[in-house]
Structure formats: structure tokens, C-alpha cells
Design a protein around this motif. Structure first.
Motif, PDB file in Angstrom:
ATOM      1  N   GLU A 207       0.797  -1.127  -0.262  1.00 26.87           N
ATOM      2  CA  GLU A 207      -0.585  -0.206  -0.108  1.00 26.87           C
ATOM      3  C   GLU A 207       0.792   0.840   0.163  1.00 26.87           C
ATOM      4  OE1 GLU A 207      -4.338  -1.514   2.262  1.00 26.87           O
ATOM      5  OE2 GLU A 207      -2.219  -1.155   3.481  1.00 26.87           O
ATOM      6  N   LEU A 208       1.629   1.280   0.841  1.00 22.52           N
ATOM      7  CA  LEU A 208       2.745   2.302   1.084  1.00 22.52           C
ATOM      8  C   LEU A 208       3.160   2.579  -0.995  1.00 22.52           C
ATOM      9  CD1 LEU A 208       4.563   1.979   4.071  1.00 22.52           C
ATOM     10  CD2 LEU A 208       3.190   3.477   3.318  1.00 22.52           C
ATOM     11  N   ARG A 209       3.910   1.623  -0.947  1.00 24.02           N
ATOM     12  CA  ARG A 209       4.429   1.655  -2.457  1.00 24.02           C
ATOM     13  C   ARG A 209       3.724   2.473  -3.897  1.00 24.02           C
ATOM     14  NH1 ARG A 209       8.863  -1.211  -5.237  1.00 24.02           N
ATOM     15  NH2 ARG A 209       9.105  -2.538  -3.227  1.00 24.02           N
ATOM     16  N   GLN A 210       2.290   1.792  -3.756  1.00 25.86           N
ATOM     17  CA  GLN A 210       1.044   1.795  -4.123  1.00 25.86           C
ATOM     18  C   GLN A 210       1.222   3.500  -4.418  1.00 25.86           C
ATOM     19  OE1 GLN A 210       0.046  -0.238  -6.936  1.00 25.86           O
ATOM     20  NE2 GLN A 210      -1.251   0.964  -7.334  1.00 25.86           N
ATOM     21  N   PHE A 211       0.697   4.155  -2.964  1.00 23.64           N
ATOM     22  CA  PHE A 211      -0.089   5.812  -2.941  1.00 23.64           C
ATOM     23  C   PHE A 211       1.308   6.213  -3.427  1.00 23.64           C
ATOM     24  CE2 PHE A 211       0.954   9.193   0.040  1.00 23.64           C
ATOM     25  CZ  PHE A 211      -0.607   9.719   0.004  1.00 23.64           C
ATOM     26  N   PHE A 212       3.589   5.620  -3.237  1.00 26.29           N
ATOM     27  CA  PHE A 212       3.978   6.956  -2.986  1.00 26.29           C
ATOM     28  C   PHE A 212       5.090   6.619  -4.856  1.00 26.29           C
ATOM     29  CE2 PHE A 212       4.628   6.308   1.218  1.00 26.29           C
ATOM     30  CZ  PHE A 212       4.228   8.309   1.729  1.00 26.29           C
ATOM     31  N   MET A 213       4.120   5.680  -5.189  1.00 24.80           N
ATOM     32  CA  MET A 213       4.624   5.357  -6.857  1.00 24.80           C
ATOM     33  C   MET A 213       3.405   6.927  -7.691  1.00 24.80           C
ATOM     34  SD  MET A 213       3.788   1.648  -7.897  1.00 24.80           S
ATOM     35  CE  MET A 213       3.570   2.204  -9.679  1.00 24.80           C
ATOM     36  N   VAL A 221      10.469  -0.299   0.094  1.00 26.30           N
ATOM     37  CA  VAL A 221       9.749  -0.197   1.290  1.00 26.30           C
ATOM     38  C   VAL A 221      10.026  -0.896   2.098  1.00 26.30           C
ATOM     39  CG1 VAL A 221       7.742   0.221   1.799  1.00 26.30           C
ATOM     40  CG2 VAL A 221       7.534   0.593  -0.276  1.00 26.30           C
ATOM     41  N   PHE A 222      10.201   0.141   3.150  1.00 22.02           N
ATOM     42  CA  PHE A 222      11.056  -1.371   4.518  1.00 22.02           C
ATOM     43  C   PHE A 222       9.880  -0.582   5.972  1.00 22.02           C
ATOM     44  CE2 PHE A 222      13.500  -1.990   8.035  1.00 22.02           C
ATOM     45  CZ  PHE A 222      12.858  -2.479   8.824  1.00 22.02           C
ATOM     46  N   PHE A 230       6.539   3.773  11.944  1.00 21.50           N
ATOM     47  CA  PHE A 230       7.444   4.496  10.989  1.00 21.50           C
ATOM     48  C   PHE A 230       7.366   3.661   9.915  1.00 21.50           C
ATOM     49  CE2 PHE A 230      10.651   3.224  13.819  1.00 21.50           C
ATOM     50  CZ  PHE A 230      11.662   2.867  13.324  1.00 21.50           C
ATOM     51  N   ALA A 231       7.887   4.352   8.683  1.00 22.43           N
ATOM     52  CA  ALA A 231       8.911   2.615   7.768  1.00 22.43           C
ATOM     53  C   ALA A 231       9.337   4.056   6.003  1.00 22.43           C
ATOM     54  CB  ALA A 231       6.714   2.790   6.518  1.00 22.43           C
ATOM     55  N   PHE A 232      10.029   3.022   5.658  1.00 21.68           N
ATOM     56  CA  PHE A 232      10.917   3.681   4.601  1.00 21.68           C
ATOM     57  C   PHE A 232      10.870   4.135   3.772  1.00 21.68           C
ATOM     58  CE2 PHE A 232      13.736   3.323   8.628  1.00 21.68           C
ATOM     59  CZ  PHE A 232      14.374   4.497   8.968  1.00 21.68           C
ATOM     60  N   VAL A 233      10.541   4.719   2.967  1.00 16.93           N
ATOM     61  CA  VAL A 233      10.722   4.614   1.042  1.00 16.93           C
ATOM     62  C   VAL A 233      11.856   5.152   0.383  1.00 16.93           C
ATOM     63  CG1 VAL A 233       9.278   4.725  -0.704  1.00 16.93           C
ATOM     64  CG2 VAL A 233       7.377   4.728   1.850  1.00 16.93           C
ATOM     65  N   THR A 234      11.678   4.355  -0.379  1.00 17.21           N
ATOM     66  CA  THR A 234      13.288   4.474  -0.648  1.00 17.21           C
ATOM     67  C   THR A 234      13.053   5.254  -2.382  1.00 17.21           C
ATOM     68  OG1 THR A 234      14.678   3.606   0.357  1.00 17.21           O
ATOM     69  CG2 THR A 234      15.488   4.257  -1.810  1.00 17.21           C
ATOM     70  N   PHE A 235      13.529   6.083  -3.425  1.00 18.94           N
ATOM     71  CA  PHE A 235      12.655   6.609  -4.273  1.00 18.94           C
ATOM     72  C   PHE A 235      13.909   6.424  -5.215  1.00 18.94           C
ATOM     73  CE2 PHE A 235       9.725   9.074  -2.140  1.00 18.94           C
ATOM     74  CZ  PHE A 235       8.583   8.450  -2.825  1.00 18.94           C
TER      75      PHE A 235
END
Length: 323
Positions: A207-213, A221-222, A230-235
Motif C-alpha cells: 500500500e505504501l509503494r502504491q501510494f508513493f508511486m 519500501v521497508f 514508521f516506515a522507510f520509502v526509497t525513490f
């Protein structure tokens, strides 16, 4: 009977649009939705109480309050999910606006084969877009390549595309990125990773991946386990991460806060300075070398610690040999 129109707007402060009513004085919800897609009802401000009141809706038919639409302006109601989606779209637009003012930068190319020339680089990167500049860094005395170089493009979109992938140049895989060493002492290191705070336990990595895409290409995504909110997202593009920092976004109805996942560049330098005396000032060189390769400050500290131990070992061996 003359056709009656009522005044409808998305917001009280916007210019209203006239919507036709039926012969019996009612208004079809489908008529409203034709002009305002997603509408599920109407409301208006009561002239006496100044409170908002809803218009009665029965089987898709809107009935006039007190049998008279009058000259009031009726405001469109939307489902909460639709409104949330519109808010998220506004946030995405704001980030895209931030990115639109970004200019291209010199990109460092790491891992170049020794034989690669500037013309080879230009020919390769020209397949992505217009190239402004290419340079292979060479040793001043020998003229041999140092194994890295620089490239700059005209278009920001081309730069983003190049950074997001690895490159096979003259039979060798190379990385292309923004040099971290360009950051000033008071500026944060360029990072493609963001920290997503205030997460709830029901939010998944997918869900995080889909949102930030919607903001840019997501490479990782971690979510820590056990769960720590909390979480980490890398672009793929560090400019996307930079533009999102400081934003409050809505994910699954929850407000999350976005911040930089990396420590500040000057903190790295301060940590290194504590050991500068024993190393004769070489700490700054160590920081610059590792930072230019995209290594964060924690890893740099580890490398520095190892080098310091090797330095002490060499010194002890020299003292032993002298005896």
C-alpha cells in the motif's frame, strides 16, 4: 411553466452554476452529478442560524427546503473517500510543482572502464536525451582515467531517467548519481530515502509503494518488525524525496509526516573531527571520498574507524621494526 434553475457550486466562495429543476420543482441528483462528477448531495447555509443544512434526498431526487429553492447557493457534497482522494491529488500536484522548478545538475558516473573516452560517454548518454557536458576524470601526470566522470543533461526528466537505472558502458556496469559531496556544510546530504512517521499497523508495504508511486519511481519500501509506527520509502530520484520532506500526507485516512531519512552532512563532519588529531587531518579526505560515492555518514564512520585501526597497526609495526 417556466423552467426553474437553482445555483450550485463546489464551494461557497466559488462562482455558482445554474442547474435546471424538474417540472415539479425537484432536482435530480444525476443532473447535479453531470456537472459535478461524484456528487452525492447538496447543502446550504441557513440565513437565520448561519449553520449548514443538508437538502433532503429521496431515491435520487433532491427536494427544495420548505418547498422553495430561493436564491441561495447550494454547495455540492462528495463522499469522504472522494474528498480524500482529491486532497491526495492536490498534494501530488504540489510536489510536481516543486519538481518543475528543479534544474539539472552534474551527475557523477562511477565504475567507468579505463578505456572509456569522453566521446564514448557522449555517444552512450545521447541515447537518453540532449547532453550538455561529459568529462572523464584523469590523472594529471599520467593522463590515465581515474575510473569515474561526469555528465549533464538539458532536461530534468532525462536526468531522472538516467539516475533510476544502471548503465552498461564498454562492457562494465556503471552507476550514475548526484554527488553527495556537492552539499554545503549546512545542507542535508542528498538522499533518495524518506522517513514516513505516524504509520498505523494496518498499512502494508504494498500500500505504501502504491501510494508513493504517484510521486515517482519507488525502489524500496521497508516497515520495521516488530512494528514501530514508521516506515522507510526509497525513490529512484532524490529530488522526489527532497520535495516530499516536510509534507503531511493522508494514507488510508491517516495523516503521516514525511521527513529526511538521512542525518545531516555537517553532523558527519563533526563526528569525524573528534578523531582528526590522531589522523593528522586526513579525516576530511576520508569523508569527502566516501560521501562522493554516495555512502551515508554511519557507514563512513565505520570505514573511518577501520582505517584508524589500520593506521595504528602500521605505526606499531614501524615502532617494532625500529627497535
Amino acid at each position: 411553466m417556466a423552467e426553474l434553475y437553482i445555483r450550485v457550486a463546489e464551494d461557497e466562495n466559488e462562482e455558482p452554476m445554474e442547474i435546471p429543476s424538474e417540472d415539479d420543482g425537484t432536482v435530480l441528483l444525476s443532473t447535479v452529478a453531470a456537472q459535478f462528477p461524484g456528487a452525492c448531495g447538496l447543502r446550504y447555509r441557513n440565513p437565520v442560524s448561519q449553520c449548514m443544512r443538508g437538502v433532503r434526498l429521496v431515491e435520487g431526487i433532491l427536494h427544495a427546503p420548505e418547498n422553495d429553492w430561493g436564491s441561495l447557493v447550494y454547495v455540492v457534497n462528495y463522499p469522504k473517500d472522494n474528498k480524500r482522494k482529491m486532497d491526495e491529488m492536490d498534494a501530488a500536484s504540489a510536489v510536481k510543482m516543486k519538481r518543475s522548478i528543479e534544474k539539472t545538475s552534474d551527475l557523477i558516473i562511477l565504475g567507468l572502464p579505463w578505456k572509456t573516452s569522453e566521446q564514448d560517454l557522449k555517444d552512450y548518454f545521447a541515447t537518453f536525451g540532449e547532453v550538455i557536458m561529459v568529462q572523464v576524470k584523469r590523472d594529471v601526470k599520467t593522463g590515465n582515467s581515474k575510473g569515474f566522470g561526469f555528465v549533464r543533461f538539458t532536461e530534468y526528466e532525462t536526468q531522472s531517467k538516467v539516475i533510476s537505472q544502471r548503465h552498461m558502458i564498454d562492457g562494465r556496469w556503471c552507476d550514475c548519481k548526484l554527488p553527495n559531496s556537492k552539499a554545503g556544510p549546512d545542507e542535508p546530504m542528498r538522499s533518495r530515502k524518506i522517513f514516513v512517521g505516524r504509520c498505523t499497523e494496518d498499512i502494508t508495504t504494498d500500500e505504501l509503494r502504491q501510494f508513493f508511486m504517484q510521486y515517482g519511481e519507488v525502489t524500496d519500501v521497508f516497515i520495521p518488525k516488530p512494528f514501530r509506527a514508521f516506515a522507510f520509502v526509497t525513490f529512484a530520484d532524490d529530488q522526489v524525496a527532497s520535495a516530499l520532506c516536510g509534507e503531511d500526507l493522508i494514507i488510508k485516512g491517516v495523516s503521516v509526516h514525511i521527513s529526511n531519512a538521512e542525518p545531516k552532512h555537517n553532523n558527519s563532519r563533526q563526528m569525524m573531527d573528534r578523531g582528526a588529531g590522531a589522523f593528522g587531518g586526513q579525516v576530511h579526505r576520508v569523508v569527502e571520498v566516501y560521501s562522493s560515492l554516495g555512502v551515508n555518514c554511519y557507514t563512513t564512520c565505520l570505514f573511518f574507524s577501520l582505517e584508524k585501526k589500520l593506521f595504528s597497526l602500521r605505526r606499531d609495526m614501524m615502532n617494532l621494526h625500529a627497535k
